[in-house]
Structures are given as structure tokens and as C-alpha cells.
Design an enzyme around this catalytic site. Sequence first.
Site, PDB file in Angstrom:
ATOM      1  N   GLU A  98      53.366  74.412  38.721  1.00  0.00           N
ATOM      2  CA  GLU A  98      53.094  73.462  37.655  1.00  0.00           C
ATOM      3  C   GLU A  98      54.256  73.397  36.675  1.00  0.00           C
ATOM      4  O   GLU A  98      55.022  74.346  36.535  1.00  0.00           O
ATOM      5  CB  GLU A  98      51.815  73.891  36.918  1.00  0.00           C
ATOM      6  CG  GLU A  98      50.612  73.845  37.841  1.00  0.00           C
ATOM      7  CD  GLU A  98      49.332  74.392  37.233  1.00  0.00           C
ATOM      8  OE1 GLU A  98      48.270  74.065  37.756  1.00  0.00           O
ATOM      9  OE2 GLU A  98      49.398  75.151  36.252  1.00  0.00           O
ATOM     10  N   CYS A 339      50.438  78.201  27.106  1.00  0.00           N
ATOM     11  CA  CYS A 339      51.061  79.405  27.648  1.00  0.00           C
ATOM     12  C   CYS A 339      50.020  80.238  28.378  1.00  0.00           C
ATOM     13  O   CYS A 339      48.938  80.476  27.864  1.00  0.00           O
ATOM     14  CB  CYS A 339      51.611  80.265  26.518  1.00  0.00           C
ATOM     15  SG  CYS A 339      52.999  79.546  25.681  1.00  0.00           S
TER      16      CYS A 339
HETATM   17  N1  SAH Z   1      56.784  85.531  32.700  1.00  0.00           N
HETATM   18  C1  SAH Z   1      57.438  85.196  31.511  1.00  0.00           C
HETATM   19  C2  SAH Z   1      57.397  83.721  31.198  1.00  0.00           C
HETATM   20  C3  SAH Z   1      56.128  82.990  31.487  1.00  0.00           C
HETATM   21  S1  SAH Z   1      54.775  83.298  30.431  1.00  0.00           S
HETATM   22  C4  SAH Z   1      56.926  86.010  30.339  1.00  0.00           C
HETATM   23  O1  SAH Z   1      55.907  86.657  30.504  1.00  0.00           O
HETATM   24  O2  SAH Z   1      57.577  86.026  29.317  1.00  0.00           O
HETATM   25  C5  SAH Z   1      55.253  82.521  28.899  1.00  0.00           C
HETATM   26  C6  SAH Z   1      54.611  83.170  27.661  1.00  0.00           C
HETATM   27  O3  SAH Z   1      53.196  82.938  27.640  1.00  0.00           O
HETATM   28  C7  SAH Z   1      54.794  84.666  27.617  1.00  0.00           C
HETATM   29  O4  SAH Z   1      55.158  85.119  26.344  1.00  0.00           O
HETATM   30  C8  SAH Z   1      53.401  85.152  27.964  1.00  0.00           C
HETATM   31  O5  SAH Z   1      53.177  86.444  27.541  1.00  0.00           O
HETATM   32  C9  SAH Z   1      52.546  84.144  27.281  1.00  0.00           C
HETATM   33  N2  SAH Z   1      51.158  84.124  27.748  1.00  0.00           N
HETATM   34  C10 SAH Z   1      50.685  84.508  28.940  1.00  0.00           C
HETATM   35  N3  SAH Z   1      49.336  84.343  29.002  1.00  0.00           N
HETATM   36  C11 SAH Z   1      48.973  83.820  27.790  1.00  0.00           C
HETATM   37  C12 SAH Z   1      47.717  83.390  27.254  1.00  0.00           C
HETATM   38  N4  SAH Z   1      46.599  83.443  27.946  1.00  0.00           N
HETATM   39  N5  SAH Z   1      47.728  82.920  25.987  1.00  0.00           N
HETATM   40  C13 SAH Z   1      48.871  82.804  25.278  1.00  0.00           C
HETATM   41  N6  SAH Z   1      50.074  83.170  25.746  1.00  0.00           N
HETATM   42  C14 SAH Z   1      50.130  83.674  26.992  1.00  0.00           C
END
Ligand code: SAH
Length: 365
Positions: A98, A339
Site C-alpha cells: 500500500e 501510521c
Molecule cells: N518500519 C518503520 C517505518 C514504518 S512504520 C518504523 O517502524 O519506523 C511508520 C511509523 O508508524 C513508525 O514510527 C511506527 O512506529 C508507527 N506506527 C506503527 N504502528 C502504529 C500505530 N498503530 N499507530 C501509530 N503509529 C504507528
Amino acid sequence: MERVHLRDVPVSTLAGRLRAAGIASADAAARRLAWCVHGAGVLDWDGLRAGLDLGREREAVLRARFRFGPQLAPLAVRESEDGTRKYAYGLASGDVIEAVLIRNRANRTLCLSSQAGCAMGCTFCATGELGLRRNMTAGEITEARARIQAATGERVTDVVFMGMGEPLHNYDAVMDACENLNCSDAAPVARKRITVSTSGLVPAIERFTAQRRPWRLHLSLHSAVQEVRERLMPLARRYPLPELLGALRRYQDLCAVKWVTLQYVALPGVNMDDAHVDALARELRGLRYILNVIPWNETGGAFRAPTWAEVKDFTTRLRRLSCPVKVRYSAGKQDGMGCGQLSAETVAARPTAGHMLAPPGIFTA
Ligand code: SAH
Ligand code: SF4
């Protein structure tokens, strides 16, 4: 000879490859090719033939060395009320990835995926539940931009690798994709407008630093208490906080980064109490940073989203200890586009329109 896909080739190596293939005026040809593939978003040989006035002979030479053609199959598009759009694409392997386009005034920020699924298994993230299906190639990553620009007629100004996957776990493909997104002969996304977000793969952060990569690096921290971080992010067992923050400090110094952004998913009852506020102030001392608090987006499971009052209280306590903090609102989160909500299944399962409960954009609580 193994034929490489043209969209996978880093643009800095294109002229050399064309020269080796015996193509005359290789530098100029490489620039035109880069413009066609990465600027105009041409997807197949017909498009290249038209865009480059190739001629039969040159096309045959290129075809002998390169594969070309679409690698993403558009599956679905959903639009949120604030204009955020989520695109789902099928890969040839049958996996689904996505991408999310966020409109904020003149900015068009594209949130890209780097892997189908993710191996890191963070317990609060929908992508983590999928496990790693496979890495995406550089060409698959940038094809999403080409398709979305063509579909909207709008130029992408910013790219964030905050979609599905851990970008530094697919290091080479992501670095090549960044280079091609930034290619000055195409429609460049400025260096500092390309952001790679990592959950903290220390050896890859060290490599990024050693290579002085010009893209922005964000760290997903989520807790400055080692045991809690381990519970949220299994990767933290392998790379404890002192090691991780050491790598981040070296990145800041050697890459001359003024402020490094730390992401912090706000999870009430888990990482927002006074012990966490104190740990953040203590562990981050000496680092020039901004703590980006992301209220947790609903993905099901054992967590709960914070109320605005809880977020405000958390940020107030942090500011009292002089921690620079911002709150990031995830655009499209009510519609499963925020996110951590990208899990491929949501595309088919949810309706085409939804309701935003809070204004889009970044604001300070
Ligand atoms: N794998 C990388 C990038 C993708 S996730 C990382 O973890 O940084 C992008 C961001 O979204 C990251 O900071 C992650 O921790 C956050 N994230 C993941 N699940 C989330 C959720 N349910 N609610 C809010 N942020 C979330
Ligand atoms: Fe992977 Fe990032 Fe989700 Fe963790 S938060 S599972 S690293 S996509």
C-alpha cells in the site's frame, strides 16, 4: 546474461551501463532515459519508444540488457474526507502493498512501502502482524510514485518511508529508490524531503552514516525504558538503548544533522507515565532531537488510543523537563490510512469513505 529491470537501476550507474552496451552519447541517452522512467513515469516499452524516439536497433540493444514493464497491479483506491488517498497494489508474487498520498496545502507527501509485510513484529503495528512476505525491489518502490503522479496529475513533493515494512531491512533497494526519486533529470524529490523511518536496526544505521546518505533518517523510539521497548519492539532485545542511541549520536554528528526526529507512539498505560517522561529526559540528554508523539492508531489488539487530554498531559510533563516535543496527527487514520494501519487486508474490508474526527496536518498540542 541476467537482465536487470530498468526501473531498478540506480540512475548514477545508467550511463556506464549504456556505454558498456555500445550506445552512442551514453550520458545524454542516460539522462533522457532517466527522465522518461522516473520523471514522465513511463511504464512500458511502447512508452519508451514514443518518449525516446528509440529506433529498432537501439531498442534491441536495450532489450537485450534490460527488462522493462509494469510491476504493480492497481487493486483499489480509497479516499478520506481530508483528501488522503490509500492505494493498494498487487505484486507479481501475489502480495499486496500500500501507499498513501497525503495532501497538506501545497505539499503532496507520499508514504511508501518498502516490504510486503515486516519482519520486526512490533506489537502495536498492523503490518508487524503480517510477518515478512518479501522485500520490494527499487523499481516496485518507485513505480508507486509514477502511478500516483500519473493518476492525480500532481507532483509528489515529499516521500516518507513510513508505509509497510522496515526500510533499513531492505537497505540496498531503498537506497537505490531514494536515489532515483531524487534524480535531477526527472521530477526530483529534494534530498531533505525524502525520509527513511527505522525501528532501530543499528548496523544499518551505521552503514547509512558511513555512506553519508543525504536522506533524512527518523528513529522510532517508543520508549526510553529498555524492558518496555523490548515488549513493544522485539528488535530492541538485539540492539539495547545505549547501543542504539550511540549509533544515532554518530549519525547526527557525522551527517551534520541539526535535529534528529524521534517517533513515539503514545500508548496510555504503557509508555506515558512519569517513569517514561523521566527516562526520556535522562537518556536523550546531549542529543539534539524533536520527539514526535503519534497518538496510537486503532489496529485492534491489546492497546487503546489515547485521549487528547492524555496526549496533552504527556507533552506538558515532557516540556517541563525541556524535552522538545510535537504531536503528529496521522492523516486518514479514521479510515485505516494512518501510521501502522497498513495491512493490505484493510483495503478490501473497509468502505470507500469515512469520517475525519480531527483536522489533518501537524500541530502542537
Ligand atoms: N518500519 C518503520 C517505518 C514504518 S512504520 C518504523 O517502524 O519506523 C511508520 C511509523 O508508524 C513508525 O514510527 C511506527 O512506529 C508507527 N506506527 C506503527 N504502528 C502504529 C500505530 N498503530 N499507530 C501509530 N503509529 C504507528
Ligand atoms: Fe515493522 Fe515499523 Fe510496523 Fe515495527 S512499526 S512492525 S518496524 S512497519
